[in-house]
Write an enzyme that holds these catalytic residues in place. Structure first.
Site, PDB file in Angstrom:
ATOM      1  CE  LYS A 196      -1.900   2.829   2.801  1.00  0.00           C
ATOM      2  NZ  LYS A 196      -1.754   4.059   1.992  1.00  0.00           N
ATOM      3  CD  GLU A 271      13.886   1.113   8.888  1.00  0.00           C
ATOM      4  OE1 GLU A 271      14.254   2.176   9.450  1.00  0.00           O
ATOM      5  OE2 GLU A 271      14.590   0.101   8.837  1.00  0.00           O
ATOM      6  CB  CYS A 305      13.291   8.614   8.317  1.00  0.00           C
ATOM      7  SG  CYS A 305      14.212   7.541   7.230  1.00  0.00           S
ATOM      8  CD  GLU A 402      10.486  12.495  11.570  1.00  0.00           C
ATOM      9  OE1 GLU A 402       9.392  11.920  11.737  1.00  0.00           O
ATOM     10  OE2 GLU A 402      11.472  11.942  11.043  1.00  0.00           O
TER      11      GLU A 402
HETATM   12  P1  NAI Z   1       1.957   8.394   8.113  1.00  0.00           P
HETATM   13  O1  NAI Z   1       2.764   7.598   9.075  1.00  0.00           O
HETATM   14  O2  NAI Z   1       0.540   8.694   8.440  1.00  0.00           O
HETATM   15  O3  NAI Z   1       1.956   7.686   6.658  1.00  0.00           O
HETATM   16  C1  NAI Z   1       2.785   6.639   6.253  1.00  0.00           C
HETATM   17  C2  NAI Z   1       1.962   5.501   5.648  1.00  0.00           C
HETATM   18  O4  NAI Z   1       1.123   4.942   6.652  1.00  0.00           O
HETATM   19  C3  NAI Z   1       1.015   5.913   4.508  1.00  0.00           C
HETATM   20  O5  NAI Z   1       0.993   4.893   3.539  1.00  0.00           O
HETATM   21  C4  NAI Z   1      -0.326   5.996   5.204  1.00  0.00           C
HETATM   22  O6  NAI Z   1      -1.411   5.797   4.333  1.00  0.00           O
HETATM   23  C5  NAI Z   1      -0.214   4.871   6.206  1.00  0.00           C
HETATM   24  N1  NAI Z   1      -1.107   4.978   7.370  1.00  0.00           N
HETATM   25  C6  NAI Z   1      -1.549   6.103   7.986  1.00  0.00           C
HETATM   26  N2  NAI Z   1      -2.358   5.786   9.014  1.00  0.00           N
HETATM   27  C7  NAI Z   1      -2.424   4.447   9.066  1.00  0.00           C
HETATM   28  C8  NAI Z   1      -3.097   3.519   9.918  1.00  0.00           C
HETATM   29  N3  NAI Z   1      -3.865   3.924  10.928  1.00  0.00           N
HETATM   30  N4  NAI Z   1      -2.931   2.199   9.688  1.00  0.00           N
HETATM   31  C9  NAI Z   1      -2.142   1.776   8.686  1.00  0.00           C
HETATM   32  N5  NAI Z   1      -1.488   2.592   7.842  1.00  0.00           N
HETATM   33  C10 NAI Z   1      -1.622   3.918   8.028  1.00  0.00           C
HETATM   34  O7  NAI Z   1       2.733   9.749   7.860  1.00  0.00           O
HETATM   35  P2  NAI Z   1       2.139  11.178   7.408  1.00  0.00           P
HETATM   36  O8  NAI Z   1       0.939  11.514   8.220  1.00  0.00           O
HETATM   37  O9  NAI Z   1       2.011  11.205   5.955  1.00  0.00           O
HETATM   38  O10 NAI Z   1       3.331  12.142   7.865  1.00  0.00           O
HETATM   39  C11 NAI Z   1       3.349  12.662   9.187  1.00  0.00           C
HETATM   40  C12 NAI Z   1       4.737  12.704   9.755  1.00  0.00           C
HETATM   41  O11 NAI Z   1       5.258  11.388   9.813  1.00  0.00           O
HETATM   42  C13 NAI Z   1       5.759  13.469   8.943  1.00  0.00           C
HETATM   43  O12 NAI Z   1       5.709  14.835   9.216  1.00  0.00           O
HETATM   44  C14 NAI Z   1       7.029  12.842   9.430  1.00  0.00           C
HETATM   45  O13 NAI Z   1       7.420  13.405  10.647  1.00  0.00           O
HETATM   46  C15 NAI Z   1       6.658  11.395   9.662  1.00  0.00           C
HETATM   47  N6  NAI Z   1       7.027  10.531   8.503  1.00  0.00           N
HETATM   48  C16 NAI Z   1       8.151   9.783   8.598  1.00  0.00           C
HETATM   49  C17 NAI Z   1       8.570   9.023   7.524  1.00  0.00           C
HETATM   50  C18 NAI Z   1       9.793   8.201   7.590  1.00  0.00           C
HETATM   51  O14 NAI Z   1      10.372   7.894   6.561  1.00  0.00           O
HETATM   52  N7  NAI Z   1      10.219   7.763   8.752  1.00  0.00           N
HETATM   53  C19 NAI Z   1       7.856   9.041   6.248  1.00  0.00           C
HETATM   54  C20 NAI Z   1       6.643   9.816   6.262  1.00  0.00           C
HETATM   55  C21 NAI Z   1       6.273  10.547   7.354  1.00  0.00           C
END
Ligand code: NAI
Ligand code: MG
Length: 499
Positions: A196, A271, A305, A402
């Site tokens: 996904k 991660e 990240c 972050e």
């Molecule tokens: P997110 O963690 O919500 O999104 C990442 C993935 O998780 C997406 O595919 C999303 O659809 C999915 N997701 C979201 N809620 C979920 C749930 N309840 N169950 C299963 N899957 C779910 O990240 P978001 O909201 O786009 O970004 C917010 C913050 O997260 C950013 O500002 C950053 O600080 C952090 N982030 C860190 C990343 C990394 O590489 N470690 C990458 C993206 C965001």
């Protein structure tokens, strides 16, 4: 006088690709969501809709998991020879290489990052990851174990078997790299997958689905579901027929994944976020530490990240480094990724831009000062100015949390023990860096830092062969390298008396 911009013409195949509603890949077929719903994905350089995509949710996840389950249990993929699996994955890499420009453009349009970056970093890295794990397909070995049980003679050995049906949920900062990094080791070990992609950047993963079919990966082995996290993502994480979930994204959602996985105790690897300290000692080669520190935070609009978001500089060099990094930051040309004059693109979405800007406001209200940047850039699209913050300390939100944008906080230090305590005083532990010419100090500091990766006199060097992952709340498990194969295999011990 208006500045001349150099707009890069969009490849004809890419224009055609985004003009059509994009469907999901389930059991080798391109299908609409069961609900018939779609959602828009945007071009963050303009804020305009780029394409419409099928909005999968629980029902579609059920269909995709059923396909992956059948493909695993019937075993067309895990029962072919490891050599054949490796060859197919290598073929996928070749197909991607042939269409590098299309993927680079699609990634640039959907994610925002400069085309130069997707051409030079994102797509080539994806190709390398596929080839690296193609090579591992034939090398997933067990071992023989000399056992002493019952004082008799036994032959005991281990097998490393594919873990089964894998759910993979990935973020938007490196959409293709995340997709291939997750898929390649799963495929090499003989697993089947439901992937996904993030709702902000679903397009390149879908286009990769076409190549997956062309490479000859059997139907049902890779299924790609597009949709929102709270619906499609949550259904995948909770699904009772999924054996393992691999997630990259926020620490907050990482914790939700762990809870969702508890129902069938599926294996989980994570991660997550970071707030990585980048430490410049007074005896560092300052000419390389300054651009190194700038690149550590401004690369990919700071949406990394392992970004070096907390810059600690020994006080003797503090002014020089602040000045150097700020000068570099102010020279970065911010603009649409599809213009050859842009060094930095927009952040991924309006939501992310607002999040970054609200962190800036919070920093200012707590006394931080911007040496350069400090606000949104322009009024169209989701651009943020590269920002260097001083007058910051460990109590401030901008230093603790972050930001995931082009914002670095710079803080001076004098005492090394105090510095190490501050560097480690974070719930995260993804990465860190040390800049010094003193070899003992470099390794002493590397040992003292609680982080999954420590760079010495460089920053952000990642490689398919080098394990990467987090201490503390930055994650569970290690990706890349041979360590990643452990996330996709179960160990089976087999033993029999031979006397
Ligand atoms: P997110 O963690 O919500 O999104 C990442 C993935 O998780 C997406 O595919 C999303 O659809 C999915 N997701 C979201 N809620 C979920 C749930 N309840 N169950 C299963 N899957 C779910 O990240 P978001 O909201 O786009 O970004 C917010 C913050 O997260 C950013 O500002 C950053 O600080 C952090 N982030 C860190 C990343 C990394 O590489 N470690 C990458 C993206 C965001
Ligand atoms: Mg988008």
């Amino acid at each position: 006088m208006a500045t001349a911009t150099q707009a890069i013409p969009v490849d004809e195949n890419v224009s055609k690709y985004v003009a059509k509603k994009r469907q999901m890949l389930i059991n080798g077929k391109w299908v609409d969501a069961a609900s018939g719903k779609t959602f828009p994905t945007y071009n963050p350089a303009t804020g305009e809709v780029l394409a419409h995509v099928a909005e999968g949710d629980k029902e579609d996840v059920d269909r995709a998991v059923a396909a992956a389950r059948a493909a695993f249990d019937k075993g067309p993929w895990r029962n072919i020879t490891p050599s054949e699996r490796g060859r197919v994955i290598w073929k996928l890499a070749d197909l991607l290489e042939k269409r590098l420009e299309e993927f680079a453009q699609l990634e640039c349009l959907d994610q925002g990052k400069p085309l130069g970056l997707t051409r030079m970093v994102d797509i080539p890295t994806s190709i390398d990851q596929l080839r690296y794990y193609a090579g591992w397909a034939t090398k997933v070995e067990g071992s023989t174990i000399p056992i002493s049980a019952h004082g008799a003679k036994f032959l005991a050995y281990t097998l490393r078997e594919p873990i089964g049906v894998v759910g993979q949920i990935i973020p938007w900062n490196f959409p293709m790299i995340m997709a291939t990094l997750k898929l390649a080791p799963a495929l090499a070990t003989g697993c089947t997958v439901v992937l996904k992609p993030a709702e902000q950047t679903p397009l390149t993963a879908l286009m990769l689905g076409e190549l997956i079919q062309e490479a000859g990966i059997p139907d049902g082995v890779v299924n790609i579901i597009t949709g929102y996290g709270e619906t499609a993502g949550a259904a995948l994480a909770a699904h009772p027929n999924v054996d393992k979930i691999a997630f990259t994204g926020s620490t907050e959602v990482g914790k939700l994944i762990v809870h969702a996985a508890a129902g069938n105790l599926k294996k989980v690897s994570l991660e997550l976020g970071g707030k990585s300290p980048n430490i410049v000692f007074h005896d560092a080669e300052i000419e390389s530490a300054i651009p190194g520190a700038a690149n550590a935070i401004f690369f990919n609009q700071g949406q990394v990240c392992c970004a070096g978001s907390r810059l600690y500089v020994e006080d003797k060099q503090f002014d020089k480094v602040v000045d150097g990094v700020s000068q570099l930051a102010s020279k970065i040309r911010v603009g649409p990724g599809m213009e050859s004059t842009s060094d930095m693109g927009p952040v991924v979405s309006e939501e992310q831009m607002n999040r970054v800007c609200s962190y800036l406001e919070s920093g200012f209200s707590e006394g931080a000062k911007a040496v350069t940047g400090g606000s949104r850039h322009g009024e169209k699209g989701y651009f943020v100015k590269p920002t260097v913050l001083v007058n910051t300390n460990e109590k401030m939100k901008v230093v603790r949390e972050e930001i995931f944008g082009p914002v670095v906080t710079v803080m001076p230090f004098s005492d090394v023990d105090d510095l190490i305590a501050k560097a480690n005083n974070t719930p995260y532990g993804l990465a860190a860096a040390v800049w010094t010419r003193d070899i003992k100090k470099a390794h002493r500091t590397a040992a003292a830092l609680r982080a999954g990766t420590v760079w010495i006199n460089c920053y952000g060097v990642l490689d398919s062969a080098m394990p990467f992952g987090g201490y503390k709340q930055s994650g569970w498990g290690r990706e890349m390298g041979k360590e990643m194969l452990e996330l996709y295999t179960e160990v089976k011990s087999v033993c029999t008396p031979i006397s």
